[in-house]
Design a protein around this motif. Structure first.
Motif, PDB file in Angstrom:
ATOM      1  N   GLY A  36     -10.829-138.669  60.306  1.00  0.00           N
ATOM      2  CA  GLY A  36     -10.522-140.023  59.854  1.00  0.00           C
ATOM      3  C   GLY A  36     -10.128-140.981  60.942  1.00  0.00           C
ATOM      4  N   ASN A  37     -10.002-140.517  62.187  1.00  0.00           N
ATOM      5  CA  ASN A  37      -9.521-141.383  63.258  1.00  0.00           C
ATOM      6  C   ASN A  37     -10.570-142.366  63.755  1.00  0.00           C
ATOM      7  OD1 ASN A  37      -7.788-140.823  66.441  1.00  0.00           O
ATOM      8  ND2 ASN A  37      -7.506-142.400  64.890  1.00  0.00           N
ATOM      9  N   ASP A  38     -11.800-142.277  63.232  1.00  0.00           N
ATOM     10  CA  ASP A  38     -12.796-143.295  63.559  1.00  0.00           C
ATOM     11  C   ASP A  38     -12.702-144.483  62.607  1.00  0.00           C
ATOM     12  OD1 ASP A  38     -13.543-141.675  61.471  1.00  0.00           O
ATOM     13  OD2 ASP A  38     -15.695-141.769  61.911  1.00  0.00           O
ATOM     14  N   GLU A  39     -11.991-144.291  61.474  1.00  0.00           N
ATOM     15  CA  GLU A  39     -11.835-145.361  60.492  1.00  0.00           C
ATOM     16  C   GLU A  39     -10.397-145.856  60.375  1.00  0.00           C
ATOM     17  OE1 GLU A  39     -13.720-144.679  56.648  1.00  0.00           O
ATOM     18  OE2 GLU A  39     -14.645-142.864  57.481  1.00  0.00           O
ATOM     19  N   TYR A  40      -9.468-144.956  60.634  1.00  0.00           N
ATOM     20  CA  TYR A  40      -8.050-145.284  60.434  1.00  0.00           C
ATOM     21  C   TYR A  40      -7.250-144.966  61.703  1.00  0.00           C
ATOM     22  CZ  TYR A  40      -9.567-145.009  55.549  1.00  0.00           C
ATOM     23  OH  TYR A  40     -10.235-145.182  54.362  1.00  0.00           O
ATOM     24  N   GLY A  41      -6.078-145.544  61.767  1.00  0.00           N
ATOM     25  CA  GLY A  41      -5.174-145.264  62.878  1.00  0.00           C
ATOM     26  C   GLY A  41      -4.332-144.032  62.594  1.00  0.00           C
ATOM     27  N   ASP A  42      -4.985-142.939  62.150  1.00  0.00           N
ATOM     28  CA  ASP A  42      -4.251-141.715  61.781  1.00  0.00           C
ATOM     29  C   ASP A  42      -4.342-140.660  62.883  1.00  0.00           C
ATOM     30  OD1 ASP A  42      -6.918-141.029  61.556  1.00  0.00           O
ATOM     31  OD2 ASP A  42      -6.626-139.775  59.787  1.00  0.00           O
ATOM     32  N   CYS A  43      -4.271-141.091  64.140  1.00  0.00           N
ATOM     33  CA  CYS A  43      -4.458-140.144  65.253  1.00  0.00           C
ATOM     34  C   CYS A  43      -3.439-139.003  65.220  1.00  0.00           C
ATOM     35  CB  CYS A  43      -4.392-140.871  66.595  1.00  0.00           C
ATOM     36  SG  CYS A  43      -2.852-141.763  66.893  1.00  0.00           S
ATOM     37  N   GLY A  97      -7.468-115.612  64.757  1.00  0.00           N
ATOM     38  CA  GLY A  97      -8.535-114.819  64.178  1.00  0.00           C
ATOM     39  C   GLY A  97      -8.924-115.169  62.761  1.00  0.00           C
ATOM     40  N   SER A  98      -8.274-116.159  62.148  1.00  0.00           N
ATOM     41  CA  SER A  98      -8.613-116.563  60.776  1.00  0.00           C
ATOM     42  C   SER A  98      -8.695-118.081  60.719  1.00  0.00           C
ATOM     43  CB  SER A  98      -7.551-116.054  59.797  1.00  0.00           C
ATOM     44  OG  SER A  98      -7.442-114.646  59.841  1.00  0.00           O
ATOM     45  N   PRO A  99      -9.801-118.654  61.175  1.00  0.00           N
ATOM     46  CA  PRO A  99      -9.892-120.120  61.308  1.00  0.00           C
ATOM     47  C   PRO A  99      -9.717-120.868  59.987  1.00  0.00           C
ATOM     48  CG  PRO A  99     -11.703-119.011  62.443  1.00  0.00           C
ATOM     49  CD  PRO A  99     -11.018-117.976  61.623  1.00  0.00           C
ATOM     50  N   VAL A 100      -8.893-121.909  60.036  1.00  0.00           N
ATOM     51  CA  VAL A 100      -8.744-122.851  58.921  1.00  0.00           C
ATOM     52  C   VAL A 100      -9.264-124.188  59.441  1.00  0.00           C
ATOM     53  CG1 VAL A 100      -7.148-124.043  57.385  1.00  0.00           C
ATOM     54  CG2 VAL A 100      -6.756-121.635  57.962  1.00  0.00           C
ATOM     55  N   LYS A 101     -10.279-124.763  58.757  1.00  0.00           N
ATOM     56  CA  LYS A 101     -10.934-125.970  59.249  1.00  0.00           C
ATOM     57  C   LYS A 101     -10.749-127.122  58.258  1.00  0.00           C
ATOM     58  CE  LYS A 101     -14.431-123.242  61.677  1.00  0.00           C
ATOM     59  NZ  LYS A 101     -15.872-122.961  61.853  1.00  0.00           N
ATOM     60  N   PRO A 102      -9.755-127.975  58.526  1.00  0.00           N
ATOM     61  CA  PRO A 102      -9.594-129.155  57.655  1.00  0.00           C
ATOM     62  C   PRO A 102     -10.825-130.051  57.745  1.00  0.00           C
ATOM     63  CG  PRO A 102      -7.678-128.821  59.081  1.00  0.00           C
ATOM     64  CD  PRO A 102      -8.756-127.935  59.597  1.00  0.00           C
ATOM     65  N   THR A 103     -11.113-130.762  56.692  1.00  0.00           N
ATOM     66  CA  THR A 103     -12.201-131.741  56.682  1.00  0.00           C
ATOM     67  C   THR A 103     -11.632-133.136  56.911  1.00  0.00           C
ATOM     68  OG1 THR A 103     -12.040-132.096  54.308  1.00  0.00           O
ATOM     69  CG2 THR A 103     -13.476-130.302  55.067  1.00  0.00           C
ATOM     70  N   ASP A 104     -12.514-134.087  57.142  1.00  0.00           N
ATOM     71  CA  ASP A 104     -12.073-135.476  57.243  1.00  0.00           C
ATOM     72  C   ASP A 104     -11.348-135.886  55.963  1.00  0.00           C
ATOM     73  OD1 ASP A 104     -13.214-135.548  59.702  1.00  0.00           O
ATOM     74  OD2 ASP A 104     -14.722-137.060  59.246  1.00  0.00           O
ATOM     75  N   ALA A 105     -11.881-135.422  54.823  1.00  0.00           N
ATOM     76  CA  ALA A 105     -11.274-135.781  53.542  1.00  0.00           C
ATOM     77  C   ALA A 105      -9.863-135.210  53.422  1.00  0.00           C
ATOM     78  CB  ALA A 105     -12.152-135.276  52.395  1.00  0.00           C
ATOM     79  N   ASP A 106      -9.638-133.980  53.900  1.00  0.00           N
ATOM     80  CA  ASP A 106      -8.295-133.381  53.869  1.00  0.00           C
ATOM     81  C   ASP A 106      -7.319-134.231  54.682  1.00  0.00           C
ATOM     82  OD1 ASP A 106      -9.061-131.131  52.327  1.00  0.00           O
ATOM     83  OD2 ASP A 106      -9.737-130.071  54.131  1.00  0.00           O
ATOM     84  N   ALA A 107      -7.754-134.613  55.893  1.00  0.00           N
ATOM     85  CA  ALA A 107      -6.878-135.385  56.778  1.00  0.00           C
ATOM     86  C   ALA A 107      -6.561-136.751  56.180  1.00  0.00           C
ATOM     87  CB  ALA A 107      -7.544-135.541  58.144  1.00  0.00           C
ATOM     88  N   ALA A 114      -2.860-138.233  55.109  1.00  0.00           N
ATOM     89  CA  ALA A 114      -2.314-139.455  55.711  1.00  0.00           C
ATOM     90  C   ALA A 114      -2.064-140.525  54.658  1.00  0.00           C
ATOM     91  CB  ALA A 114      -3.275-139.967  56.786  1.00  0.00           C
ATOM     92  N   ARG A 115      -2.959-140.645  53.700  1.00  0.00           N
ATOM     93  CA  ARG A 115      -2.766-141.649  52.645  1.00  0.00           C
ATOM     94  C   ARG A 115      -1.560-141.292  51.773  1.00  0.00           C
ATOM     95  NH1 ARG A 115      -7.685-141.973  50.835  1.00  0.00           N
ATOM     96  NH2 ARG A 115      -8.171-144.020  51.768  1.00  0.00           N
ATOM     97  N   LYS A 116      -1.398-140.035  51.450  1.00  0.00           N
ATOM     98  CA  LYS A 116      -0.308-139.599  50.579  1.00  0.00           C
ATOM     99  C   LYS A 116       1.051-139.937  51.176  1.00  0.00           C
ATOM    100  CE  LYS A 116       1.522-135.445  48.308  1.00  0.00           C
ATOM    101  NZ  LYS A 116       1.300-133.990  48.045  1.00  0.00           N
ATOM    102  N   TYR A 117       1.184-139.814  52.494  1.00  0.00           N
ATOM    103  CA  TYR A 117       2.488-140.018  53.129  1.00  0.00           C
ATOM    104  C   TYR A 117       2.550-141.320  53.941  1.00  0.00           C
ATOM    105  CZ  TYR A 117       3.229-135.193  51.728  1.00  0.00           C
ATOM    106  OH  TYR A 117       3.370-134.026  50.984  1.00  0.00           O
ATOM    107  N   GLY A 118       1.614-142.202  53.745  1.00  0.00           N
ATOM    108  CA  GLY A 118       1.672-143.503  54.402  1.00  0.00           C
ATOM    109  C   GLY A 118       1.455-143.444  55.891  1.00  0.00           C
TER     110      GLY A 118
END
Length: 447
Positions: free
Chosen positions: A111-118, A135-145, A149-153
């Motif tokens: 989301g950092n290409d659209e928002y200031g959520d760096c 050894g157990s990768p967790v891969k957040p998506t843009d939507a997760d991020a 960020a929206r939930k907590y302002g």
């Protein structure tokens, strides 16, 4: 074109060459035939057909730009002074290895290409890097991020400590599962060994001035800033990036599977960091020119444990020379201990008399022999005779005495046996004038 215009164009072209060499990211290209309004020079991104407008020094200080000439989104805010002062400090527990990396295979903009959520974006980078390392990768998506960020302002900027507090207490939802962070501590990035040691604990999120980033940041993998920079030369705080590895320049480009750029000292110490979905290499001078705060969490993500380090291969010890088996000492038994001496007298070179055998020592045979004879029912007088014989031999009494002892044994044996028949007859015929006299328990033979 007027002389002044030609001079201005030359200055711009020369400035582009200097800027490109310093930033190590792009090469100047011939101006396009139809540049956008206000643009006079383009430069190309190596390995691609992309042309990025070149701007004068004042505009360059605005930091890296996207293809459309717009700046990348920022949003990092400096943590309040009282938070920095009260935060736990990171301390080294063991010396760090010469190089180390925990770089995830896939990165996103989060989301950092659209928002200031760096700050949120770099939290996602840390989550992905740490769980991949474990050894157990967790891969957040843009939507997760963006949802987090929206939930907590946090879409339009956040303090690093603010986001870490939310992550430790509430966590982030990825694929419907909540992931939280452990406690955080402040890292003294001005001491390389401390900074490196923190990177072996987990990814380190830092606050910087985005203007310090070279033009390649956000545009290409392997951008770099490896020159000499004034300390504190970029004092603004408006962006958050994540440090993921360290080693020599050669090590760091090796982590990225890229060659070391020409003209760069491959032996100097450097770091790998992420911003806007790209990985770059920076040195300690760059760190000191822009960084304002650095944080490491332990663990980065709760519930994930790092792999056990491979123990070093021990140096084999030399095979010891086997100790030779000592010759066993004979176990002393019952018998004579001492020297047996044979003495032969000579007179004018001619033997005189018989050899005299003498013993110098003691014997445990006496008692054993006496006990054995007694056990077998031998006459006590005969036992005494045998003991006397042994004593006289030991005392070197000479042949006449020894002979007398032997005759005494024969006499007492004969008396005990009471010989009859032919044996008695032969004994009686013995014409040997023998007379025994007992004196102080010593038997002496007299003729």
């Amino acid at each position: 074109m007027s002389p002044f215009s030609r001079l201005a164009t030359g200055v711009i072209l020369l400035s582009s060459l200097v800027a490109s060499a310093a930033l190590g990211t792009a090469q100047p290209a011939t101006p396009t035939s139809a540049p956008p309004a206000g643009a006079r020079l383009y430069y190309s991104v190596p390995g691609s057909d992309r042309l990025i407008p070149f701007v004068l020094q004042k505009d360059k200080e605005d930091g890296p730009k996207k293809d459309d000439g717009k700046k990348f989104k920022r949003g990092g805010k400096r943590s309040p002074g009282h938070r920095l002062a009260a935060a736990p400090k990171f301390h080294i527990t063991t010396n760090p290895p010469a190089k180390f990396a925990m770089i995830p295979a896939d990165l996103e903009m989060y989301g950092n290409d659209e928002y200031g959520d760096c700050v949120t974006a770099q939290t996602c980078v840390s989550l992905c890097a740490w769980t991949t390392y474990c050894g157990s990768p967790v891969k957040p998506t843009d939507a997760d991020a963006i949802a987090f960020a929206r939930k907590y302002g946090l879409l339009d900027g956040a303090e690093l400590t603010q986001v870490m507090d939310i992550m430790s207490s509430k966590g982030m939802s990825v694929g419907g599962k909540i992931y939280k962070e452990g406690g955080y501590s402040s890292v003294d990035y001005s001491v390389p060994v401390t900074f490196q040691s923190a990177l072996t604990v987990g990814p380190v999120n830092v606050a910087i001035d985005a203007n310090a980033l070279p033009a390649g940041a956000g545009n290409q993998q392997g951008w770099y800033a490896l020159g000499t920079y004034p300390k504190g030369g970029f004092p603004n705080t408006d962006h958050c990036i994540t440090f993921l590895a360290y080693g020599t320049v050669s090590d760091c480009f090796g982590f990225l599977n890229l060659p070391v750029p020409a003209g760069v000292d491959a032996t100097q110490q450097a770091y790998v960091c992420d911003t806007w979905k790209t990985l770059g290499v920076v040195n300690q001078s760059w760190v000191m020119s822009t960084m304002e705060e650095a944080w490491v969490r332990n663990p980065t993500t709760v519930g994930f444990n790092p792999p056990n380090p491979t123990p070093p291969t021990p140096t084999p010890n030399p095979t010891p020379t086997p100790t030779p088996t000592p010759t066993p000492t004979p176990t002393p038994g019952v018998g004579y201990t001492g020297a047996i001496v044979t003495t032969q007298n000579y007179v004018n070179g001619v033997k005189s008399g018989e050899p005299i055998i003498s013993l110098s020592g003691s014997s445990g045979l006496d008692a054993a022999l006496g006990a054995d004879l007694k056990a077998n029912g031998v006459n006590p007088l005969v036992i005494l005779d045998v003991m006397q014989l042994l004593a006289d031999i030991r005392a070197k009494k000479g042949l006449p005495v020894i002979t007398a002892d032997l005759l005494k044994i024969v006499t007492d044996l004969t008396a005990a046996e009471k010989p009859t028949g032919m044996l008695r007859e032969r004994w009686d015929r013995l014409d040997i004038p023998i007379r025994y006299a007992r004196r102080e328990q010593d038997w002496m033979l007299t003729a």
